[in-house]
Design an enzyme around this catalytic site. Structure first.
Site, PDB file in Angstrom:
ATOM      1  N   ASN A 208       0.856  -1.192   0.000  1.00 16.37           N
ATOM      2  CA  ASN A 208       0.000   0.000   0.000  1.00 16.37           C
ATOM      3  C   ASN A 208       0.892   1.242   0.000  1.00 16.37           C
ATOM      4  O   ASN A 208       2.109   1.127  -0.080  1.00 16.37           O
ATOM      5  CB  ASN A 208      -0.958  -0.027   1.200  1.00 16.37           C
ATOM      6  CG  ASN A 208      -0.206  -0.107   2.496  1.00 16.37           C
ATOM      7  OD1 ASN A 208       0.585   0.771   2.823  1.00 16.37           O
ATOM      8  ND2 ASN A 208      -0.418  -1.193   3.249  1.00 16.37           N
ATOM      9  N   LYS A 338     -13.482   0.543  15.419  1.00 19.97           N
ATOM     10  CA  LYS A 338     -12.140  -0.055  15.587  1.00 19.97           C
ATOM     11  C   LYS A 338     -11.608   0.198  16.996  1.00 19.97           C
ATOM     12  O   LYS A 338     -10.955  -0.654  17.587  1.00 19.97           O
ATOM     13  CB  LYS A 338     -11.165   0.529  14.542  1.00 19.97           C
ATOM     14  CG  LYS A 338     -11.430  -0.003  13.145  1.00 19.97           C
ATOM     15  CD  LYS A 338     -10.557   0.659  12.087  1.00 19.97           C
ATOM     16  CE  LYS A 338     -10.985   0.198  10.704  1.00 19.97           C
ATOM     17  NZ  LYS A 338     -10.345   0.918   9.605  1.00 19.97           N
TER      18      LYS A 338
END
Ligand code: PMT
Length: 402
Positions: A208, A338
């Site tokens: 990424n 999260k």
């Protein structure tokens, strides 16, 4: 970062004087007030106008300037200094100070100051290794003076060895660290940074856009505030921060194993890395070849990687765990989920679609969401400033615990 601080830069006579101009420029960029004292030797190499222009202050040289208003120069300079840096520092100036000689403005200011004194020596290898110089340096070190080690390389005289003045970037980092409050002293902080790479075959991988800049800024800030730092890093183009233990990894599984190695003994874990959630089920032993006549498709099966943050979040006892959330939409909703699911103390959410935020840039735009539900939104700022805010939060949690 150095706003409100006055650095007295002593410039002595060596060829590395040219690098001292860069040190001034970097200190000024960090907001410091820089006052330069040049010795006569330094003035043989560079005109004081260079330092006057860079520092935006008159350059000091003589003990016996005409007094316009009563202000004993060596005392006023000595008192206003937060740090006195001597760069380049010759064997001659270091030798004088080690032996109590104050025969020019610089050595007199040093003698009269209570500020921290830091030398960046620069000289020929034979002079640097000379036992007389080494014993002068040892004497000063024992008295609390600090030395920024010179590098090894080809010197101006053509010799090879130790004696090259440390690079300006490093010197300024050292000064920044020396001036910081050590509120994280004794804390063992593990930081993950950068991307992971998941091999498809020996020549290809998926990854990424993470550059590691956010994680490396956190590591430097934690180190400068006194913490013992382990930086578990995916592949980046960044130089490893000095004074930090850097553990290089490639894959998410390797990052998981390394976090596991340090987790039990750490006080704080910061998950700023961008680990890949999936990896190819099988990494091919040989390069995948195009085959004539076959259909124009390549299917790769991916399997889940461990969620490092979630795994260690479930295991945490006394540790503080800080998570990041890289989102492209529904920033608060996804980041809040999260925070709970991974048992973070707080989460730093960044919308990676915003200009100046997230991957690769030197800046970030973050929102910190706390366990209490409190939300702090911050404007665009350098990743160094974001790192400072995060360490302030961690420092507050530690203070409130004790
Ligand atoms: O490196 P830079 O170029 O400076 O960019 C900074 C950054 C964008 C990478 C950084 O600010 C950031 O947002 N890091 C988290 C990236 C990410 O993986 O976010 P996530 O929302 O997918 O994951 C949430 C949290 O779980 C993160 O703390 C992540 O490190 C962690 N995680 C994710 C997947 C996984 N398998 N294991 C994990 O521990």
């Amino acid at each position: 970062m150095l706003k409100g601080k006055t650095i007295i830069l002593g410039v002595t006579g060596g060829i590395a004087v040219y690098k001292a101009a860069d040190v001034v420029s970097r200190l000024k960029k960090q907001g410091a007030n820089v006052e330069v004292i040049m010795t006569d030797g330094a003035m043989e190499f560079v005109n004081p106008l260079t330092f006057q222009t860079m520092s935006n202050n008159p350059v000091h040289n003589s003990m016996f300037n005409k007094i316009e208003k009563f202000n004993v120069e060596h005392i006023s300079l000595a008192q206003k200094a937060d740090i006195i840096l001597v760069a380049p520092a010759t064997a001659n100036t270091i030798g004088k100070i080690a032996n109590g000689i104050a025969d020019n403005l610089l050595t007199t200011v040093i003698m009269a100051s209570n500020a921290k004194i830091i030398f960046a020596p620069a000289m020929n290898t034979a002079m640097y290794t000379n036992p007389i110089f080494q014993s002068n340096m040892k004497k000063l070190e024992d008295l609390g003076y600090e030395f920024i080690s010179p590098g090894v390389g080809i010197l101006a005289c053509g010799d090879y060895g130790a004696g090259k003045m440390a690079e300006p970037e490093y010197i300024v980092e050292y000064i920044r660290g020396a001036l910081m409050e050590k509120d994280l002293l004794g804390q063992r902080i593990v930081i993950t940074a950068g991307p992971t790479i998941e091999p498809i075959d020996p020549v290809r991988y998926i990854t990424n856009h993470s550059s590691g800049k956010m994680g490396y800024s956190l590591a430097r800030e934690a180190r400068d505030r006194g913490a013992e730092v382990v930086l578990i890093s995916g592949p980046t183009h960044l130089s490893p921060p000095d004074g930090v233990k850097v553990v290089d990894i490639n894959t998410t599984v390797e990052m998981f194993d390394e976090v596991g190695r340090y987790f039990n003994d750490c006080d704080v874990l910061i998950k700023s890395a961008a680990p890949s959630d999936y990896r190819p089920e099988k990494s091919m032993e040989n390069k995948i070849k195009k085959k004539d006549g076959e259909i124009d498709e390549l299917n790769i099966k991916f399997v889940r990687n461990p969620d490092i943050a979630e795994y260690f979040g479930a295991k945490k006892e006394e540790q503080i765990i800080v998570g990041f959330a890289a989102e492209t939409d529904n920033l608060y909703e996804y980041a809040s989920k999260k925070l709970k699911k991974k048992n973070f103390n707080f989460i730093v959410a960044n919308d990676v679609t915003k200009r100046g935020a997230g991957f690769k840039s030197d800046t970030n735009i973050v929102t910190i969401i706390h366990q209490s539900g409190k939300i702090d939104e911050y404007p665009i700022m350098s990743k160094e400033s974001v790192a400072k805010i995060i360490m302030d939060e961690i420092s507050n949690i530690i203070k409130n615990k004790s």
